[in-house]
Enzyme design. Structure first.
Site: not given
Ligand code: C2G
Length: 132
Positions: A44, A46
């Site tokens: 993601k 992240k």
């Protein structure tokens, strides 16, 4: 027993996370939270401050949360809904429409995000404060 599930990274827990967890739990009797593994977070794009293990410990201490499972990939949701006999899938409305395919398996509800808070904002503002 009406079972609810929601997914997320839940890093640096804040009131926005608590609001959606409380509102998700209010929709039923049991809330499972699938938190993104460190490897899935990389997918993601992240980078969580807390490791998966620490984010799990923190989530398990929240009164609205009844179970925590790992989220390893985008594709696991249908299996999770079946395996855990989920009645309602809940996500913040920044995801509006993205998980409608689950409507064949359970109710899908998108809840309004809490305005004015995010993990990114926390990191940014702390970064500025430390750098003067
Ligand atoms: N959220 C919210 N209000 C905020 C911030 C977050 O309601 N101010 C909600 C998000 O909409 C999401 C949940 O809190 O439903 C978790 O947010 P994140 O940890 O940012 O999760 P995300 O990276 O969106 O991961 O497969 C789904 C993904 O794992 C979702």
């Amino acid at each position: 027993m009406k079972k609810i599930i929601t997914y997320g990274t839940f890093d640096l827990i804040h009131n926005g996370h608590i609001n959606i967890l409380r509102r998700a739990k209010e929709l039923g009797d049991h809330l499972t939270v699938a938190i993104s593994s460190d490897e899935f977070n990389a997918i993601k794009n992240k980078k969580a401050f807390h490791s998966y293990e620490n984010r799990k410990i923190i989530l398990e201490a929240i009164r609205y949360v009844d179970a925590v499972i790992p989220e390893h990939e985008w594709e696991q949701k249908i299996d999770d809904v079946k395996k855990h006999e989920i009645d309602i899938f809940v996500m913040g409305d920044d995801w509006e429409g993205k998980f409608d395919f689950l409507e064949d398996y359970c109710e899908v509800i998108y809840l309004p995000r809490t305005v004015g808070i995010s993990t990114t904002q926390i990191k940014t503002e702390l970064g500025k404060a430390n750098n003067g």
